[in-house]
Design an enzyme around this catalytic site. Structure first.
Site, PDB file in Angstrom:
ATOM      1  N   ASN A   1       0.881  -1.172   0.000  1.00 23.83           N
ATOM      2  CA  ASN A   1       0.000   0.000   0.000  1.00 23.83           C
ATOM      3  C   ASN A   1       0.915   1.217   0.000  1.00 23.83           C
ATOM      4  O   ASN A   1       1.525   1.537   1.014  1.00 23.83           O
ATOM      5  CB  ASN A   1      -0.897  -0.023   1.251  1.00 23.83           C
ATOM      6  CG  ASN A   1      -1.700   1.257   1.396  1.00 23.83           C
ATOM      7  OD1 ASN A   1      -1.771   2.078   0.470  1.00 23.83           O
ATOM      8  ND2 ASN A   1      -2.317   1.437   2.558  1.00 23.83           N
TER       9      ASN A   1
ATOM     10  N   LYS B   1       0.173   4.278  -0.265  1.00 18.48           N
ATOM     11  CA  LYS B   1      -0.396   5.490   0.357  1.00 18.48           C
ATOM     12  C   LYS B   1      -0.152   6.694  -0.557  1.00 18.48           C
ATOM     13  O   LYS B   1      -0.239   6.543  -1.767  1.00 18.48           O
ATOM     14  CB  LYS B   1       0.174   5.663   1.771  1.00 18.48           C
ATOM     15  CG  LYS B   1       0.036   4.353   2.577  1.00 18.48           C
ATOM     16  CD  LYS B   1       0.303   4.497   4.041  1.00 18.48           C
ATOM     17  CE  LYS B   1       0.085   3.148   4.719  1.00 18.48           C
ATOM     18  NZ  LYS B   1       0.227   3.189   6.175  1.00 18.48           N
TER      19      LYS B   1
ATOM     20  N   HIS C   1      -9.288   1.423   4.785  1.00 16.76           N
ATOM     21  CA  HIS C   1      -8.007   1.583   5.485  1.00 16.76           C
ATOM     22  C   HIS C   1      -8.182   2.515   6.688  1.00 16.76           C
ATOM     23  O   HIS C   1      -8.957   3.480   6.626  1.00 16.76           O
ATOM     24  CB  HIS C   1      -6.949   2.141   4.530  1.00 16.76           C
ATOM     25  CG  HIS C   1      -5.577   2.051   5.112  1.00 16.76           C
ATOM     26  ND1 HIS C   1      -5.090   2.994   5.977  1.00 16.76           N
ATOM     27  CD2 HIS C   1      -4.624   1.097   5.000  1.00 16.76           C
ATOM     28  CE1 HIS C   1      -3.872   2.629   6.371  1.00 16.76           C
ATOM     29  NE2 HIS C   1      -3.569   1.479   5.793  1.00 16.76           N
TER      30      HIS C   1
ATOM     31  N   GLU D   1      -6.436   4.826   7.782  1.00 13.68           N
ATOM     32  CA  GLU D   1      -6.168   6.253   7.516  1.00 13.68           C
ATOM     33  C   GLU D   1      -7.377   6.930   6.888  1.00 13.68           C
ATOM     34  O   GLU D   1      -7.623   8.109   7.121  1.00 13.68           O
ATOM     35  CB  GLU D   1      -4.909   6.392   6.641  1.00 13.68           C
ATOM     36  CG  GLU D   1      -3.647   6.129   7.461  1.00 13.68           C
ATOM     37  CD  GLU D   1      -2.506   5.503   6.692  1.00 13.68           C
ATOM     38  OE1 GLU D   1      -2.500   5.557   5.448  1.00 13.68           O
ATOM     39  OE2 GLU D   1      -1.609   4.923   7.346  1.00 13.68           O
TER      40      GLU D   1
ATOM     41  N   GLU E   1      -5.252  -4.871  10.448  1.00 14.34           N
ATOM     42  CA  GLU E   1      -4.215  -3.861  10.669  1.00 14.34           C
ATOM     43  C   GLU E   1      -4.472  -3.136  11.985  1.00 14.34           C
ATOM     44  O   GLU E   1      -5.277  -2.184  12.028  1.00 14.34           O
ATOM     45  CB  GLU E   1      -4.223  -2.844   9.525  1.00 14.34           C
ATOM     46  CG  GLU E   1      -3.929  -3.441   8.171  1.00 14.34           C
ATOM     47  CD  GLU E   1      -3.300  -2.417   7.227  1.00 14.34           C
ATOM     48  OE1 GLU E   1      -2.161  -2.651   6.811  1.00 14.34           O
ATOM     49  OE2 GLU E   1      -3.921  -1.383   6.946  1.00 14.34           O
TER      50      GLU E   1
ATOM     51  N   GLY F   1       2.819   2.291  10.691  1.00 15.87           N
ATOM     52  CA  GLY F   1       3.773   3.384  10.535  1.00 15.87           C
ATOM     53  C   GLY F   1       4.483   3.772  11.815  1.00 15.87           C
ATOM     54  O   GLY F   1       5.153   4.803  11.876  1.00 15.87           O
TER      55      GLY F   1
ATOM     56  N   SER G   1       3.612  -2.200  10.167  1.00 14.35           N
ATOM     57  CA  SER G   1       5.062  -2.288  10.336  1.00 14.35           C
ATOM     58  C   SER G   1       5.624  -3.667   9.995  1.00 14.35           C
ATOM     59  O   SER G   1       6.592  -4.115  10.600  1.00 14.35           O
ATOM     60  CB  SER G   1       5.473  -1.864  11.753  1.00 14.35           C
ATOM     61  OG  SER G   1       5.094  -0.512  11.986  1.00 14.35           O
TER      62      SER G   1
HETATM   63  P1  13P Z   1       3.258   0.325   7.550  1.00 14.97           P
HETATM   64  O1  13P Z   1       3.725  -0.988   6.964  1.00 14.97           O
HETATM   65  O2  13P Z   1       4.008   1.499   7.020  1.00 14.97           O
HETATM   66  O3  13P Z   1       3.153   0.265   9.032  1.00 14.97           O
HETATM   67  O4  13P Z   1       1.744   0.518   6.990  1.00 14.97           O
HETATM   68  C1  13P Z   1       0.853  -0.509   7.134  1.00 14.97           C
HETATM   69  C2  13P Z   1      -0.364  -0.158   6.378  1.00 14.97           C
HETATM   70  O5  13P Z   1      -1.078   0.760   6.721  1.00 14.97           O
HETATM   71  C3  13P Z   1      -0.667  -0.921   5.167  1.00 14.97           C
HETATM   72  O6  13P Z   1      -1.941  -0.636   4.715  1.00 14.97           O
END
Ligand code: 13P
Length: 254
Positions: free
Chosen positions: A13, A15, A98, A100, A170, A176, A216
């Site tokens: 992903n 982002k 997601h 976010e 997640e 992150g 992560s």
């Molecule tokens: P990270 O791997 O950067 O923690 O992000 C995970 C994520 O949100 C994947 O959708």
């Protein structure tokens, strides 16, 4: 049921990262590193990068996905993109729900459900994200939160349509942050989701259902996470922006 009967899915992903030019370069670098992998390899990219990604990935085993889609087919929704548009552009996958989107853009369980419906109607494969925030884990309500998110998102989804859905667990506190769920924590919640699929549909469908872990995940922790019985892949943010790191995770899965 043998875990090996579920094909792992490793999805990046990106982002809000990479221009079309950077997209072409990164995918060209990744292609030889993930060639021949015995798992599904997906990269979900910003809308603006979709054409560059599809073109760079052509002839390879890398599938392209979007990071969201609207629930309507078309209409007065400035700035949005429909599932039909993605399908017409040649995109097979889409991430929905997601954290976010939930955290910064007002996404609710109900809008997630409507987007899932639209994506399935358009013939897309959905990577549906669920997960608790830190406060919810500390309160001991992770199972309730994840079960509710999953139940609402899947309401109206038929058993036949399940083959076009993957769930990514997640935990929001692990995204992150460099904090990863332990393999046991990841497996525990992925199992809660699998048990819910069995409850809502059937044990047979639950046994075949792909559940990813995300948060992560990187080249050093992937193998231990992916070894867990109920973890069938990963949704990877930061580490999917580096060809060697992403390829190492793909290797750990296959
Ligand atoms: P990270 O791997 O950067 O923690 O992000 C995970 C994520 O949100 C994947 O959708």
């Amino acid at each position: 049921m043998d875990k090996s009967l579920r094909k792992p899915v490793i999805a990046g992903n990106w982002k809000m990262n990479n221009t079309p030019e950077q997209t072409a370069a990164l995918i060209s670098e990744m292609k030889p590193l993930v060639a021949g992998a015995d798992c599904e390899v997906v990269l979900c990219v910003p809308y603006i990068d979709i054409y560059a990604a599809l073109s760079a990935a052509e002839g390879s085993n890398i599938k392209i996905g979007a990071e969201n889609c609207h629930w309507a087919e078309k209409g007065a929704f400035t700035g949005e993109v429909s599932a039909q548009m993605l399908k017409a552009a040649g995109v097979p996958y889409v991430i929905i729900g997601h954290s976010e989107r939930r955290q910064y853009f007002g996404e609710t369980d109900e809008t997630v459900r409507d987007r899932v419906r639209a994506a399935l109607n358009a013939g897309l494969k959905v990577i549906l994200c669920v997960g608790e925030i830190l406060g919810e884990r500390e309160l001991g309500i992770t199972a309730e939160v994840v079960r509710k998110q999953t139940k609402v998102a899947l309401s109206g989804v038929t058993e036949n349509e399940l083959s076009n859905i993957i769930i990514a667990y997640e935990p929001v506190w692990a995204i992150g942050t460099g904090l990863t769920a332990t393999p046991e924590q990841a497996n525990e919640v992925c199992k809660i989701i699998r048990d819910l699929i069995a409850e809502l549909y059937s044990k047979e469908s639950a046994d075949r259902f792909v559940i990813q872990y995300g948060g992560s995940m990187n080249d050093s922790n992937a193998a231990d996470l992916l070894k867990q019985y109920d973890v069938d892949g990963g949704l990877i943010g930061g580490a999917s922006l580096k060809a060697d790191k992403f390829a190492a995770i793909v290797k750990a899965a296959c």
